[in-house]
Design a protein around this motif. Sequence first.
Motif, PDB file in Angstrom:
ATOM      1  N   UNK A  36      88.779  90.975  95.151  1.00  0.00           N
ATOM      2  CA  UNK A  36      90.125  90.400  94.219  1.00  0.00           C
ATOM      3  C   UNK A  36      89.731  89.827  93.158  1.00  0.00           C
ATOM      4  N   UNK A  37      89.913  90.322  91.758  1.00  0.00           N
ATOM      5  CA  UNK A  37      89.705  89.569  90.630  1.00  0.00           C
ATOM      6  C   UNK A  37      90.674  88.780  90.336  1.00  0.00           C
ATOM      7  N   UNK A  38      90.739  87.633  89.548  1.00  0.00           N
ATOM      8  CA  UNK A  38      91.756  86.943  89.008  1.00  0.00           C
ATOM      9  C   UNK A  38      91.110  86.475  87.388  1.00  0.00           C
ATOM     10  N   UNK A  39      91.902  86.117  86.456  1.00  0.00           N
ATOM     11  CA  UNK A  39      91.565  85.754  85.250  1.00  0.00           C
ATOM     12  C   UNK A  39      92.306  84.132  85.150  1.00  0.00           C
ATOM     13  N   UNK A  40      91.479  83.276  84.730  1.00  0.00           N
ATOM     14  CA  UNK A  40      91.955  81.815  84.296  1.00  0.00           C
ATOM     15  C   UNK A  40      92.540  82.100  82.888  1.00  0.00           C
ATOM     16  N   UNK A  41      93.699  81.362  82.928  1.00  0.00           N
ATOM     17  CA  UNK A  41      94.479  81.197  81.451  1.00  0.00           C
ATOM     18  C   UNK A  41      94.927  82.536  80.792  1.00  0.00           C
ATOM     19  N   UNK A  42      95.757  82.322  79.704  1.00  0.00           N
ATOM     20  CA  UNK A  42      96.462  83.651  79.091  1.00  0.00           C
ATOM     21  C   UNK A  42      95.562  84.602  78.622  1.00  0.00           C
ATOM     22  N   UNK A  43      95.650  85.637  79.059  1.00  0.00           N
ATOM     23  CA  UNK A  43      94.711  86.740  78.674  1.00  0.00           C
ATOM     24  C   UNK A  43      95.353  88.063  79.336  1.00  0.00           C
ATOM     25  N   UNK A 365      97.851  79.167  70.983  1.00  0.00           N
ATOM     26  CA  UNK A 365      97.959  78.046  71.894  1.00  0.00           C
ATOM     27  C   UNK A 365      99.062  77.891  73.080  1.00  0.00           C
ATOM     28  N   UNK A 366      98.900  77.129  73.815  1.00  0.00           N
ATOM     29  CA  UNK A 366     100.295  77.127  74.771  1.00  0.00           C
ATOM     30  C   UNK A 366     101.358  76.630  74.094  1.00  0.00           C
ATOM     31  N   UNK A 381     119.122  76.833  77.777  1.00  0.00           N
ATOM     32  CA  UNK A 381     118.451  75.639  78.213  1.00  0.00           C
ATOM     33  C   UNK A 381     117.422  75.692  79.415  1.00  0.00           C
ATOM     34  N   UNK A 382     117.051  77.175  79.682  1.00  0.00           N
ATOM     35  CA  UNK A 382     116.026  77.339  80.631  1.00  0.00           C
ATOM     36  C   UNK A 382     114.744  76.783  79.814  1.00  0.00           C
ATOM     37  N   UNK A 383     113.758  76.097  80.763  1.00  0.00           N
ATOM     38  CA  UNK A 383     112.411  75.766  79.984  1.00  0.00           C
ATOM     39  C   UNK A 383     111.415  76.888  80.546  1.00  0.00           C
ATOM     40  N   UNK A 384     110.820  77.261  79.484  1.00  0.00           N
ATOM     41  CA  UNK A 384     109.733  78.641  79.985  1.00  0.00           C
ATOM     42  C   UNK A 384     108.442  77.995  79.532  1.00  0.00           C
ATOM     43  N   UNK A 385     107.416  78.188  80.206  1.00  0.00           N
ATOM     44  CA  UNK A 385     105.909  78.046  79.648  1.00  0.00           C
ATOM     45  C   UNK A 385     105.211  79.232  79.484  1.00  0.00           C
ATOM     46  N   UNK A 386     104.581  79.152  78.310  1.00  0.00           N
ATOM     47  CA  UNK A 386     103.809  80.541  77.915  1.00  0.00           C
ATOM     48  C   UNK A 386     102.818  80.262  76.909  1.00  0.00           C
ATOM     49  N   UNK A 387     102.526  81.246  75.903  1.00  0.00           N
ATOM     50  CA  UNK A 387     101.513  80.945  75.001  1.00  0.00           C
ATOM     51  C   UNK A 387     101.677  81.865  73.834  1.00  0.00           C
ATOM     52  N   UNK A 388     100.989  81.535  72.442  1.00  0.00           N
ATOM     53  CA  UNK A 388     101.268  82.343  71.417  1.00  0.00           C
ATOM     54  C   UNK A 388      99.856  82.638  70.848  1.00  0.00           C
ATOM     55  N   UNK A 389      99.587  83.703  70.367  1.00  0.00           N
ATOM     56  CA  UNK A 389      98.359  84.549  70.053  1.00  0.00           C
ATOM     57  C   UNK A 389      98.629  85.611  68.991  1.00  0.00           C
ATOM     58  N   UNK A 390      98.550  85.307  67.779  1.00  0.00           N
ATOM     59  CA  UNK A 390      98.638  86.389  66.774  1.00  0.00           C
ATOM     60  C   UNK A 390      97.985  86.066  65.624  1.00  0.00           C
ATOM     61  N   UNK A 431     104.830  82.912  80.489  1.00  0.00           N
ATOM     62  CA  UNK A 431     104.147  83.207  81.802  1.00  0.00           C
ATOM     63  C   UNK A 431     104.716  82.495  82.743  1.00  0.00           C
ATOM     64  N   UNK A 432     105.499  81.746  82.912  1.00  0.00           N
ATOM     65  CA  UNK A 432     106.304  81.214  83.962  1.00  0.00           C
ATOM     66  C   UNK A 432     107.425  80.190  83.513  1.00  0.00           C
ATOM     67  N   UNK A 433     108.476  80.070  84.458  1.00  0.00           N
ATOM     68  CA  UNK A 433     109.548  79.341  84.270  1.00  0.00           C
ATOM     69  C   UNK A 433     108.933  77.925  84.502  1.00  0.00           C
ATOM     70  N   UNK A 434     109.249  76.983  83.842  1.00  0.00           N
ATOM     71  CA  UNK A 434     108.586  75.626  83.830  1.00  0.00           C
ATOM     72  C   UNK A 434     109.082  74.661  84.999  1.00  0.00           C
TER      73      UNK A 434
END
Length: 436
Positions: A36-43, A365-366, A381-390, A431-434
């Motif tokens: 089973x593979x996993x990847x750390x972080x946003x990718x 960055x996150x 008002x929902x808080x979301x966690x994610x990242x930006x890469x462009x 990525x996910x709800x905060x």
Amino acid sequence: MMAPGLIISAPASGAGKTMVTLGLLAAFRAAGLAVQPFKNGPDYIDPAFHAAAAGRPSYNLDSWAMGEARLAGLASFAQGADLVLAEGSMGLFDGVASAGELGNGASAELAARAGWPVVLVLDVSGQAQSAAAVALGFARMAQDVRLAGVILNKVASPRHEALIRDGMARVGIEVLGALPRRSDLTLPERHLGLVQAGEHEGLAETLASLGSFVASHVDLERLRAMASGGFASGQPVAVPPPGQRVALAWDGAFSFVYPHLLAGWRAAGAEILPFSPLANQAPDDSADVCWLPGGYPELHAGPLAAAESFRAGLNHFAQTRPVHGECGGYMAMGQVLVDAKGTPHRMAGLLGLETSFAKRKMHLGYRLARLEAPIPGYGADTRLRGHEFHYATILAQPDQPLAHVEDANGAAVPETGSRRGLATGSFFHMIAQASA
């Protein structure tokens, strides 16, 4: 508990950890193991290669964006596996300066939480016994991170290998494998990382060659024996789908959706209806929401500008139902996209956004976003966690802001996203709800 595991990391990006991870996945699979593979972080890109090598979907684990319940829930995807291999991101201890509410996102933190020993991939070009000093520093950096051993990459000769092994023996670090230099086993890259797995011709043959190469130079039995740890399996945290029938743009220009989100949407009963803007297809009119993910619209700006049926169908859809775009999808929903040569291309026009790649600037960055208006699946008002890469530059962003967005240090960023009518979009990748 999930199957025992290891995390494949390195001192820095570019050491070869992705190639080693793919080779290990292919080698263990060829030996009859379910890995089973996993990847750390946003990718987005590496997990697709993992899936091709392992024959199982790869999922992202992120200690900055995901709480313990979500991480434990994702462990359930390892059911039935004999071994877990997680690929790290950047250098082993590289994360954000401030851990924030959950963690700092570093591979070392994930290794500590899961109890996975670390296999450190070392690019030993231009050094010999000094490589042992590097490995020793990583072994002693944190008491809760255990170094299983090292895999040497880009070894020049048997003499070179012997010198490095001598240094490692002096400091008590085990060498689990030594990979000779190979210029033919490479994967092409572009500005956001590797060329996507679906675009790589001869991928199966390349992965088979990588697996054979790694199996010939790495002690697979010893490596597997050193695997341990794992998250306590839990039920996956529910992921609100954007709708019951989701028209999802999916082709060479749009494909950046996290596997755990798609799995969550389906688990909630949503039906995914893929369509291809590059093939001039409109979203399925039976859908109740349209989602345009990130990707590479800048590489396909001409065909997208010429896709009249796609543009007309998307505008018709947006008159009565929500359309949301992330990063590349957001750019495609705008007025104009200027390519790297400075040529402007007409986009869908649902939003007033104008972007340019003529003068590229990396945004990475996150991100923590607090929605100022609803998007499909989440209310205001929902808080979301994610990242930006462009690499896009915003020329105009005239519509109402979609969210208040901060970086990992709490500083506000100008990429707030936009909203107009039922159309919403942002450079922010969720990525996910905060709260979980």
